[in-house]
Design a protein around this motif. Structure first.
Motif, PDB file in Angstrom:
ATOM      1  N   GLU A 181       2.705   5.902  11.870  1.00  0.00           N
ATOM      2  CA  GLU A 181       1.571   6.300  12.454  1.00  0.00           C
ATOM      3  C   GLU A 181       1.916   7.428  11.700  1.00  0.00           C
ATOM      4  OE1 GLU A 181      -0.611   8.962  13.554  1.00  0.00           O
ATOM      5  OE2 GLU A 181      -0.341   6.676  14.355  1.00  0.00           O
ATOM      6  N   TRP A 182       3.732   8.189  10.813  1.00  0.00           N
ATOM      7  CA  TRP A 182       3.941   8.596  10.567  1.00  0.00           C
ATOM      8  C   TRP A 182       3.469   9.151   9.382  1.00  0.00           C
ATOM      9  CZ3 TRP A 182       9.310  10.231   7.791  1.00  0.00           C
ATOM     10  CH2 TRP A 182       9.334  11.179   7.287  1.00  0.00           C
ATOM     11  N   CYS A 183       3.776   7.488   8.607  1.00  0.00           N
ATOM     12  CA  CYS A 183       2.919   7.297   7.066  1.00  0.00           C
ATOM     13  C   CYS A 183       1.014   7.914   6.958  1.00  0.00           C
ATOM     14  CB  CYS A 183       3.952   6.118   6.734  1.00  0.00           C
ATOM     15  SG  CYS A 183       2.845   5.339   5.157  1.00  0.00           S
ATOM     16  N   ARG A 184       1.349   6.732   8.013  1.00  0.00           N
ATOM     17  CA  ARG A 184       0.090   7.474   8.125  1.00  0.00           C
ATOM     18  C   ARG A 184      -1.374   8.353   8.050  1.00  0.00           C
ATOM     19  NH1 ARG A 184      -4.712   8.147  11.372  1.00  0.00           N
ATOM     20  NH2 ARG A 184      -3.866   9.252  13.041  1.00  0.00           N
ATOM     21  N   SER A 185      -0.413   9.629   9.161  1.00  0.00           N
ATOM     22  CA  SER A 185      -0.685  10.753   9.482  1.00  0.00           C
ATOM     23  C   SER A 185      -0.498  11.588   7.847  1.00  0.00           C
ATOM     24  CB  SER A 185       0.137  11.206  10.407  1.00  0.00           C
ATOM     25  OG  SER A 185      -0.604  12.369  10.565  1.00  0.00           O
ATOM     26  N   VAL A 186       0.378  11.185   7.515  1.00  0.00           N
ATOM     27  CA  VAL A 186       1.162  12.238   5.735  1.00  0.00           C
ATOM     28  C   VAL A 186       0.348  11.720   4.920  1.00  0.00           C
ATOM     29  CG1 VAL A 186       2.595  11.997   4.355  1.00  0.00           C
ATOM     30  CG2 VAL A 186       3.618  12.787   6.550  1.00  0.00           C
ATOM     31  N   CYS A 187      -0.685  10.504   4.634  1.00  0.00           N
ATOM     32  CA  CYS A 187      -1.068   9.945   4.304  1.00  0.00           C
ATOM     33  C   CYS A 187      -2.783  10.777   4.177  1.00  0.00           C
ATOM     34  CB  CYS A 187      -1.004   8.494   3.826  1.00  0.00           C
ATOM     35  SG  CYS A 187      -0.085   8.156   3.248  1.00  0.00           S
ATOM     36  N   LEU A 188      -2.837  10.660   5.391  1.00  0.00           N
ATOM     37  CA  LEU A 188      -4.726  11.278   5.389  1.00  0.00           C
ATOM     38  C   LEU A 188      -4.540  12.992   5.565  1.00  0.00           C
ATOM     39  CD1 LEU A 188      -5.052   9.035   8.709  1.00  0.00           C
ATOM     40  CD2 LEU A 188      -6.375   9.001   6.271  1.00  0.00           C
ATOM     41  N   GLU A 189      -4.024  12.870   4.967  1.00  0.00           N
ATOM     42  CA  GLU A 189      -3.927  14.664   4.694  1.00  0.00           C
ATOM     43  C   GLU A 189      -3.121  15.063   3.006  1.00  0.00           C
ATOM     44  OE1 GLU A 189       0.288  16.625   6.817  1.00  0.00           O
ATOM     45  OE2 GLU A 189      -0.576  16.026   8.418  1.00  0.00           O
TER      46      GLU A 189
ATOM     47  N   GLU B  59      -7.553   8.226  -2.647  1.00  0.00           N
ATOM     48  CA  GLU B  59      -7.809   6.860  -2.578  1.00  0.00           C
ATOM     49  C   GLU B  59      -6.965   6.065  -2.165  1.00  0.00           C
ATOM     50  OE1 GLU B  59      -9.919   3.410  -1.135  1.00  0.00           O
ATOM     51  OE2 GLU B  59     -10.713   5.582  -1.291  1.00  0.00           O
ATOM     52  N   ALA B  60      -5.817   5.930  -2.604  1.00  0.00           N
ATOM     53  CA  ALA B  60      -4.278   5.556  -2.680  1.00  0.00           C
ATOM     54  C   ALA B  60      -4.068   5.638  -1.353  1.00  0.00           C
ATOM     55  CB  ALA B  60      -3.319   5.629  -3.808  1.00  0.00           C
ATOM     56  N   CYS B  61      -4.269   6.863  -0.880  1.00  0.00           N
ATOM     57  CA  CYS B  61      -3.878   7.149   0.046  1.00  0.00           C
ATOM     58  C   CYS B  61      -4.304   7.092   1.866  1.00  0.00           C
ATOM     59  CB  CYS B  61      -3.385   9.591   0.212  1.00  0.00           C
ATOM     60  SG  CYS B  61      -2.569  10.282  -0.628  1.00  0.00           S
ATOM     61  N   ARG B  62      -5.670   7.116   1.594  1.00  0.00           N
ATOM     62  CA  ARG B  62      -6.518   6.794   2.607  1.00  0.00           C
ATOM     63  C   ARG B  62      -6.168   4.900   2.237  1.00  0.00           C
ATOM     64  NH1 ARG B  62      -9.923  10.266   0.461  1.00  0.00           N
ATOM     65  NH2 ARG B  62     -10.954   9.290  -1.467  1.00  0.00           N
ATOM     66  N   LYS B  63      -5.742   3.984   1.363  1.00  0.00           N
ATOM     67  CA  LYS B  63      -5.567   3.071   1.276  1.00  0.00           C
ATOM     68  C   LYS B  63      -4.821   2.589   2.276  1.00  0.00           C
ATOM     69  CE  LYS B  63      -5.000  -1.454  -0.729  1.00  0.00           C
ATOM     70  NZ  LYS B  63      -5.287  -1.748  -2.617  1.00  0.00           N
ATOM     71  N   CYS B  64      -3.594   3.495   1.945  1.00  0.00           N
ATOM     72  CA  CYS B  64      -1.905   3.046   3.234  1.00  0.00           C
ATOM     73  C   CYS B  64      -2.514   3.743   4.141  1.00  0.00           C
ATOM     74  CB  CYS B  64      -1.403   4.064   2.392  1.00  0.00           C
ATOM     75  SG  CYS B  64       0.214   3.794   2.730  1.00  0.00           S
TER      76      CYS B  64
ATOM     77  N   ALA C 180       0.900  -1.223   0.022  1.00  0.00           N
ATOM     78  CA  ALA C 180      -0.184   0.251  -0.201  1.00  0.00           C
ATOM     79  C   ALA C 180       0.712   1.362  -0.302  1.00  0.00           C
ATOM     80  CB  ALA C 180      -1.068   0.126   1.336  1.00  0.00           C
ATOM     81  N   CYS C 181       2.223   1.465   0.295  1.00  0.00           N
ATOM     82  CA  CYS C 181       2.680   1.792   0.484  1.00  0.00           C
ATOM     83  C   CYS C 181       3.605   2.413  -0.208  1.00  0.00           C
ATOM     84  CB  CYS C 181       3.672   1.784   1.562  1.00  0.00           C
ATOM     85  SG  CYS C 181       3.635   2.202   3.704  1.00  0.00           S
ATOM     86  N   THR C 182       4.040   1.570  -0.962  1.00  0.00           N
ATOM     87  CA  THR C 182       4.674   1.757  -2.790  1.00  0.00           C
ATOM     88  C   THR C 182       3.491   2.194  -3.597  1.00  0.00           C
ATOM     89  OG1 THR C 182       5.668   0.012  -2.461  1.00  0.00           O
ATOM     90  CG2 THR C 182       5.526   0.021  -4.746  1.00  0.00           C
ATOM     91  N   ASP C 183       2.220   1.473  -3.503  1.00  0.00           N
ATOM     92  CA  ASP C 183       0.836   2.122  -4.235  1.00  0.00           C
ATOM     93  C   ASP C 183       0.605   3.322  -4.258  1.00  0.00           C
ATOM     94  OD1 ASP C 183       1.169  -0.486  -5.728  1.00  0.00           O
ATOM     95  OD2 ASP C 183      -1.278  -0.853  -3.925  1.00  0.00           O
ATOM     96  N   CYS C 184       0.265   3.763  -3.566  1.00  0.00           N
ATOM     97  CA  CYS C 184       0.735   5.338  -2.835  1.00  0.00           C
ATOM     98  C   CYS C 184       1.552   6.254  -2.895  1.00  0.00           C
ATOM     99  CB  CYS C 184       0.073   5.366  -1.198  1.00  0.00           C
ATOM    100  SG  CYS C 184      -0.141   7.461  -0.770  1.00  0.00           S
TER     101      CYS C 184
END
Length: 124
Positions: free
Chosen positions: A83-91, A107-112, A23-27
């Motif tokens: 947590e850092w990745c999750r937060s940045v992806c949501l932003e 959507e890719a960011c939310r999935k990640c 998911a990180c790679t896709d995002c």
């Protein structure tokens, strides 16, 4: 705990780790692609969206690297990275969903972000 249970838990842990890394790679790919489409000479808001996309791609790439390490860091370091990745992806998802044509990247960011959250739940 039986050996079978331990093996099942290990397999689940590795599957969850792989899902999060994928998911990180896709995002990262989606954000880099989307950031390249934003006009660098556009408005200040567009520049912020472009920079946020680049940052998200870099954070996701770093998270994927951490998750692919053979010798994982201590759990606290992994949690902090997730947590850092999750937060940045949501932003980033929030920023991209407001842009025309940015829905797929959002959507890719939310999935990640969900994958990071799910994987953190498997850590003990």
């Amino acid at each position: 705990m039986t050996t079978t249970t331990s093996q099942q838990q290990l397999v689940q842990f590795l599957e969850d780790r792989f899902t999060c890394a994928q998911a990180c790679t896709d995002c990262a790919r989606a954000c880099a692609r989307r950031a390249s489409l934003v006009d660098p000479d556009g408005t200040r808001e567009q520049e912020l969206v472009r920079r946020r996309g680049i940052m998200c791609a870099e954070v996701c790439d770093a998270t994927c690297h951490v998750l692919s390490e053979q010798n994982l860091l201590d759990e606290a370091a992994i949690r902090a990275q997730l947590e850092w990745c999750r937060s940045v992806c949501l932003e980033c998802a929030h920023a991209f969903e407001a842009q025309p044509g940015g829905e797929a990247t959002a959507e890719a960011c939310r999935k990640c972000a969900r994958a990071c959250t799910d994987f953190m739940g498997t850590l003990t």
